[in-house]
Design a protein around this motif. Structure first.
Motif, PDB file in Angstrom:
ATOM      1  N   LYS A 136      30.457 -34.521  26.705  1.00 57.81           N
ATOM      2  CA  LYS A 136      30.263 -34.461  28.151  1.00 57.81           C
ATOM      3  C   LYS A 136      29.752 -33.077  28.559  1.00 57.81           C
ATOM      4  O   LYS A 136      28.839 -32.946  29.377  1.00 57.81           O
ATOM      5  N   ALA A 137      30.326 -32.042  27.964  1.00 59.36           N
ATOM      6  CA  ALA A 137      29.909 -30.663  28.265  1.00 59.36           C
ATOM      7  C   ALA A 137      28.452 -30.443  27.862  1.00 59.36           C
ATOM      8  O   ALA A 137      27.722 -29.700  28.519  1.00 59.36           O
ATOM      9  N   ALA A 138      28.030 -31.132  26.785  1.00 63.29           N
ATOM     10  CA  ALA A 138      26.649 -30.971  26.296  1.00 63.29           C
ATOM     11  C   ALA A 138      25.656 -31.790  27.125  1.00 63.29           C
ATOM     12  O   ALA A 138      24.449 -31.593  27.026  1.00 63.29           O
ATOM     13  N   GLY A 139      26.173 -32.736  27.927  1.00 61.24           N
ATOM     14  CA  GLY A 139      25.276 -33.517  28.771  1.00 61.24           C
ATOM     15  C   GLY A 139      25.255 -35.004  28.481  1.00 61.24           C
ATOM     16  O   GLY A 139      24.411 -35.732  28.994  1.00 61.24           O
ATOM     17  N   TYR A 162      13.139 -33.275  28.449  1.00 57.65           N
ATOM     18  CA  TYR A 162      14.251 -34.171  28.112  1.00 57.65           C
ATOM     19  C   TYR A 162      15.576 -33.716  28.714  1.00 57.65           C
ATOM     20  O   TYR A 162      16.613 -34.342  28.500  1.00 57.65           O
ATOM     21  N   LYS A 163      15.515 -32.646  29.502  1.00 58.43           N
ATOM     22  CA  LYS A 163      16.721 -32.065  30.095  1.00 58.43           C
ATOM     23  C   LYS A 163      17.521 -33.107  30.881  1.00 58.43           C
ATOM     24  O   LYS A 163      18.744 -33.089  30.888  1.00 58.43           O
ATOM     25  N   PHE A 164      16.808 -34.021  31.564  1.00 60.18           N
ATOM     26  CA  PHE A 164      17.493 -34.990  32.419  1.00 60.18           C
ATOM     27  C   PHE A 164      17.506 -36.403  31.833  1.00 60.18           C
ATOM     28  O   PHE A 164      17.908 -37.345  32.505  1.00 60.18           O
ATOM     29  N   THR A 165      17.063 -36.559  30.588  1.00 56.90           N
ATOM     30  CA  THR A 165      17.091 -37.882  29.955  1.00 56.90           C
ATOM     31  C   THR A 165      18.549 -38.247  29.669  1.00 56.90           C
ATOM     32  O   THR A 165      19.260 -37.489  29.020  1.00 56.90           O
ATOM     33  N   PRO A 166      19.015 -39.401  30.167  1.00 60.62           N
ATOM     34  CA  PRO A 166      20.414 -39.773  29.898  1.00 60.62           C
ATOM     35  C   PRO A 166      20.643 -40.060  28.414  1.00 60.62           C
ATOM     36  O   PRO A 166      19.778 -40.623  27.743  1.00 60.62           O
ATOM     37  N   ASP A 209       8.415 -35.493  21.439  1.00 62.56           N
ATOM     38  CA  ASP A 209       7.094 -34.858  21.354  1.00 62.56           C
ATOM     39  C   ASP A 209       6.302 -35.028  22.642  1.00 62.56           C
ATOM     40  O   ASP A 209       5.083 -35.059  22.638  1.00 62.56           O
ATOM     41  N   GLY A 210       7.028 -35.205  23.742  1.00 62.25           N
ATOM     42  CA  GLY A 210       6.336 -35.382  25.013  1.00 62.25           C
ATOM     43  C   GLY A 210       6.344 -36.823  25.484  1.00 62.25           C
ATOM     44  O   GLY A 210       6.040 -37.104  26.637  1.00 62.25           O
ATOM     45  N   ARG A 211       6.691 -37.754  24.575  1.00 64.17           N
ATOM     46  CA  ARG A 211       6.810 -39.157  24.990  1.00 64.17           C
ATOM     47  C   ARG A 211       7.922 -39.286  26.009  1.00 64.17           C
ATOM     48  O   ARG A 211       8.902 -38.554  25.950  1.00 64.17           O
ATOM     49  N   LYS A 212       7.790 -40.243  26.901  1.00 68.97           N
ATOM     50  CA  LYS A 212       8.818 -40.474  27.915  1.00 68.97           C
ATOM     51  C   LYS A 212       9.861 -41.426  27.346  1.00 68.97           C
ATOM     52  O   LYS A 212       9.538 -42.525  26.915  1.00 68.97           O
ATOM     53  N   PHE A 270      22.270 -32.342  18.147  1.00 68.99           N
ATOM     54  CA  PHE A 270      21.011 -32.887  18.677  1.00 68.99           C
ATOM     55  C   PHE A 270      21.011 -32.849  20.209  1.00 68.99           C
ATOM     56  O   PHE A 270      20.047 -32.409  20.829  1.00 68.99           O
ATOM     57  N   VAL A 271      22.107 -33.315  20.821  1.00 67.93           N
ATOM     58  CA  VAL A 271      22.181 -33.367  22.289  1.00 67.93           C
ATOM     59  C   VAL A 271      21.982 -31.974  22.866  1.00 67.93           C
ATOM     60  O   VAL A 271      21.190 -31.779  23.793  1.00 67.93           O
ATOM     61  N   LYS A 272      22.681 -30.989  22.304  1.00 69.34           N
ATOM     62  CA  LYS A 272      22.575 -29.616  22.813  1.00 69.34           C
ATOM     63  C   LYS A 272      21.138 -29.118  22.729  1.00 69.34           C
ATOM     64  O   LYS A 272      20.640 -28.478  23.656  1.00 69.34           O
TER      65      LYS A 272
END
Length: 122
Positions: free
Chosen positions: A95-98, A74-78, A43-46, A64-66
């Protein structure tokens, strides 16, 4: 400031084990019971890291990951998958999903802390 990790697993006792391992080394932890619950918490939390199971009711971990990776914040959140799944096909899909790391249950809490420390530094 403490780094925050989102844990997603349908097992309450398992979330407790993970939370305690991470809190012991200074992480803040937010818990979600499945993928749908977790999406509500994006929801915007880091979050510095997301730890997610694969097999859950309502929405599984890979779905969920996709979805999480389509959200700008959250695109770059590991994301680390912590799961009983060990098939290469699932890992490849993750891995393909990130997904950045894959830890198979049963696991040593130190493995997770080590992965968290590495990925939260990035």
């Amino acid at each position: 400031m403490a780094k925050t990790i989102l844990i997603i697993d349908d097992s309450g006792s398992f979330r407790t084990v993970v939370r305690m391992a991470l809190q012991r080394v200074g992480y803040e932890v937010v818990e979600a019971v499945d993928g749908q619950d977790a999406l509500k918490k994006l929801d915007g939390r880091k979050y510095n890291l997301i730890v997610c199971d694969v097999n859950m009711p309502n929405m599984d971990g890979l779905t969920f990951v996709k979805q999480a990776k389509t959200m700008g914040s959250y695109k770059f959140t590991p994301i680390v998958m912590l799961t009983t799944e060990s098939q290469e096909s699932k890992k490849a899909e993750g891995k393909a999903a990130g997904v950045r790391a894959w830890i198979t249950k049963p696991f040593q809490p130190s493995q997770l802390v080590e992965a968290a420390d590495k990925l939260c530094m990035a």
